[in-house]
Write a protein that holds these residues in place. Sequence first.
Motif, PDB file in Angstrom:
ATOM      1  N   LEU A  53       0.826  -1.205   0.000  1.00 36.78           N
ATOM      2  CA  LEU A  53       0.000   0.000   0.000  1.00 36.78           C
ATOM      3  C   LEU A  53       0.864   1.261   0.000  1.00 36.78           C
ATOM      4  O   LEU A  53       0.544   2.240  -0.679  1.00 36.78           O
ATOM      5  CB  LEU A  53      -0.920   0.003   1.228  1.00 36.78           C
ATOM      6  CG  LEU A  53      -2.050  -1.033   1.230  1.00 36.78           C
ATOM      7  CD1 LEU A  53      -2.751  -1.057   2.587  1.00 36.78           C
ATOM      8  CD2 LEU A  53      -3.049  -0.764   0.123  1.00 36.78           C
ATOM      9  N   SER A  54       1.977   1.238   0.743  1.00 37.12           N
ATOM     10  CA  SER A  54       2.878   2.398   0.783  1.00 37.12           C
ATOM     11  C   SER A  54       3.524   2.636  -0.574  1.00 37.12           C
ATOM     12  O   SER A  54       3.658   3.782  -1.024  1.00 37.12           O
ATOM     13  CB  SER A  54       3.954   2.190   1.856  1.00 37.12           C
ATOM     14  OG  SER A  54       3.384   2.084   3.135  1.00 37.12           O
ATOM     15  N   LYS A  57       0.947   4.073  -2.866  1.00 39.28           N
ATOM     16  CA  LYS A  57       0.715   5.488  -2.542  1.00 39.28           C
ATOM     17  C   LYS A  57       1.797   6.371  -3.156  1.00 39.28           C
ATOM     18  O   LYS A  57       1.502   7.433  -3.729  1.00 39.28           O
ATOM     19  CB  LYS A  57       0.685   5.655  -1.024  1.00 39.28           C
ATOM     20  CG  LYS A  57       0.527   7.089  -0.559  1.00 39.28           C
ATOM     21  CD  LYS A  57       0.663   7.181   0.952  1.00 39.28           C
ATOM     22  CE  LYS A  57       0.744   8.625   1.410  1.00 39.28           C
ATOM     23  NZ  LYS A  57       0.987   8.738   2.863  1.00 39.28           N
ATOM     24  N   GLU A  58       3.066   5.936  -3.041  1.00 35.47           N
ATOM     25  CA  GLU A  58       4.168   6.713  -3.612  1.00 35.47           C
ATOM     26  C   GLU A  58       4.080   6.770  -5.138  1.00 35.47           C
ATOM     27  O   GLU A  58       4.338   7.816  -5.746  1.00 35.47           O
ATOM     28  CB  GLU A  58       5.499   6.103  -3.185  1.00 35.47           C
ATOM     29  CG  GLU A  58       5.794   6.264  -1.691  1.00 35.47           C
ATOM     30  CD  GLU A  58       7.078   5.584  -1.273  1.00 35.47           C
ATOM     31  OE1 GLU A  58       7.809   5.119  -2.170  1.00 35.47           O
ATOM     32  OE2 GLU A  58       7.348   5.499  -0.057  1.00 35.47           O
ATOM     33  N   MET A  60       1.377   6.542  -6.908  1.00 35.05           N
ATOM     34  CA  MET A  60       0.252   7.408  -7.285  1.00 35.05           C
ATOM     35  C   MET A  60       0.666   8.873  -7.223  1.00 35.05           C
ATOM     36  O   MET A  60       0.303   9.668  -8.089  1.00 35.05           O
ATOM     37  CB  MET A  60      -0.942   7.146  -6.363  1.00 35.05           C
ATOM     38  CG  MET A  60      -1.662   5.839  -6.661  1.00 35.05           C
ATOM     39  SD  MET A  60      -3.250   5.677  -5.806  1.00 35.05           S
ATOM     40  CE  MET A  60      -2.719   5.675  -4.101  1.00 35.05           C
ATOM     41  N   ALA A  61       1.432   9.218  -6.187  1.00 37.77           N
ATOM     42  CA  ALA A  61       1.891  10.604  -6.061  1.00 37.77           C
ATOM     43  C   ALA A  61       2.779  10.994  -7.238  1.00 37.77           C
ATOM     44  O   ALA A  61       2.655  12.084  -7.803  1.00 37.77           O
ATOM     45  CB  ALA A  61       2.642  10.782  -4.745  1.00 37.77           C
ATOM     46  N   ASN A  87      -7.182   7.508  -3.560  1.00 36.65           N
ATOM     47  CA  ASN A  87      -5.991   7.960  -2.822  1.00 36.65           C
ATOM     48  C   ASN A  87      -6.280   8.061  -1.324  1.00 36.65           C
ATOM     49  O   ASN A  87      -5.463   7.650  -0.496  1.00 36.65           O
ATOM     50  CB  ASN A  87      -5.533   9.325  -3.352  1.00 36.65           C
ATOM     51  CG  ASN A  87      -4.656   9.225  -4.588  1.00 36.65           C
ATOM     52  OD1 ASN A  87      -3.447   9.351  -4.507  1.00 36.65           O
ATOM     53  ND2 ASN A  87      -5.264   8.985  -5.737  1.00 36.65           N
ATOM     54  N   ILE A  90      -6.492   4.551   0.273  1.00 35.76           N
ATOM     55  CA  ILE A  90      -5.164   3.959   0.491  1.00 35.76           C
ATOM     56  C   ILE A  90      -4.524   4.560   1.737  1.00 35.76           C
ATOM     57  O   ILE A  90      -3.964   3.853   2.584  1.00 35.76           O
ATOM     58  CB  ILE A  90      -4.250   4.190  -0.735  1.00 35.76           C
ATOM     59  CG1 ILE A  90      -4.798   3.453  -1.958  1.00 35.76           C
ATOM     60  CG2 ILE A  90      -2.825   3.725  -0.434  1.00 35.76           C
ATOM     61  CD1 ILE A  90      -4.839   1.957  -1.822  1.00 35.76           C
ATOM     62  N   GLU A  91      -4.612   5.882   1.871  1.00 36.92           N
ATOM     63  CA  GLU A  91      -4.052   6.570   3.042  1.00 36.92           C
ATOM     64  C   GLU A  91      -4.713   6.077   4.325  1.00 36.92           C
ATOM     65  O   GLU A  91      -4.047   5.829   5.337  1.00 36.92           O
ATOM     66  CB  GLU A  91      -4.259   8.083   2.894  1.00 36.92           C
ATOM     67  CG  GLU A  91      -3.696   8.914   4.030  1.00 36.92           C
ATOM     68  CD  GLU A  91      -2.181   8.974   4.038  1.00 36.92           C
ATOM     69  OE1 GLU A  91      -1.616   9.151   5.132  1.00 36.92           O
ATOM     70  OE2 GLU A  91      -1.568   8.822   2.957  1.00 36.92           O
ATOM     71  N   ILE A  94      -3.473   2.509   5.252  1.00 42.87           N
ATOM     72  CA  ILE A  94      -2.112   2.525   5.818  1.00 42.87           C
ATOM     73  C   ILE A  94      -2.140   3.008   7.266  1.00 42.87           C
ATOM     74  O   ILE A  94      -1.527   2.402   8.150  1.00 42.87           O
ATOM     75  CB  ILE A  94      -1.184   3.424   4.968  1.00 42.87           C
ATOM     76  CG1 ILE A  94      -0.974   2.815   3.587  1.00 42.87           C
ATOM     77  CG2 ILE A  94       0.163   3.609   5.663  1.00 42.87           C
ATOM     78  CD1 ILE A  94      -0.240   3.726   2.620  1.00 42.87           C
TER      79      ILE A  94
END
Length: 207
Positions: A53-54, A57-58, A60-61, A87, A90-91, A94
């Motif tokens: 997931l982390s 997330k990265e 996606m950013a 987004n 996901i946040e 986490i």
Amino acid sequence: MEEKTHTTVSLFQKLKADLDTAKLINRNIDTYEIGDFVEIQGNLKTNPLIEMLSALKELMALANLFSDKPKNNQSKKDKLMSDAKFNAQIEGLINGLQAGGKKDIICEASGLKVVLPTDENYFLNNNMSEITDGNYKILGKVVQICKDSGEISLLRNTVFSKLQLDKMKEFRDVFNDPALADFVGNGGITTTIEAPVIMIIPIAIYV
């Protein structure tokens, strides 16, 4: 006058020596039973669910930072990666998996996977990243065993376990979407560690 002061290490060494003297430490994986004090050695990995997931997330950013495609020309993957709701989900996942500084570490040892529930407060500088991706010994107590069948959920003891998030069709459909195959693999998202697996409450992790 003289005063002796124990350090954390000296107290641990005394405990380990006392357990060894009483022959209470089981080092044979094949004979582990719930309640045993055990010493096991293996490679430590971060919780695969949090790691995936982390990373997602990265990515996606980064994708949103460098993407210059018009919205009407975006692929399904691009639309999903730039979706604000996705987004935020996901946040939230986490944060929920690391609530209160608690996080699972996975140990791979002799064909067996070991789930180690840990707390970041017990690590130097509250950072457990120093021990992941390394080979360490663990002294702890066995609290769950799944030898031939069964599984240990990575969502247990979180709000998501009460919601049975991993069993929700909508949750599975999102992460099993072919558009995300590059990030989560063809097997979809991993929310459980399947047998053979055991859970050990660690007393110490050391070299």
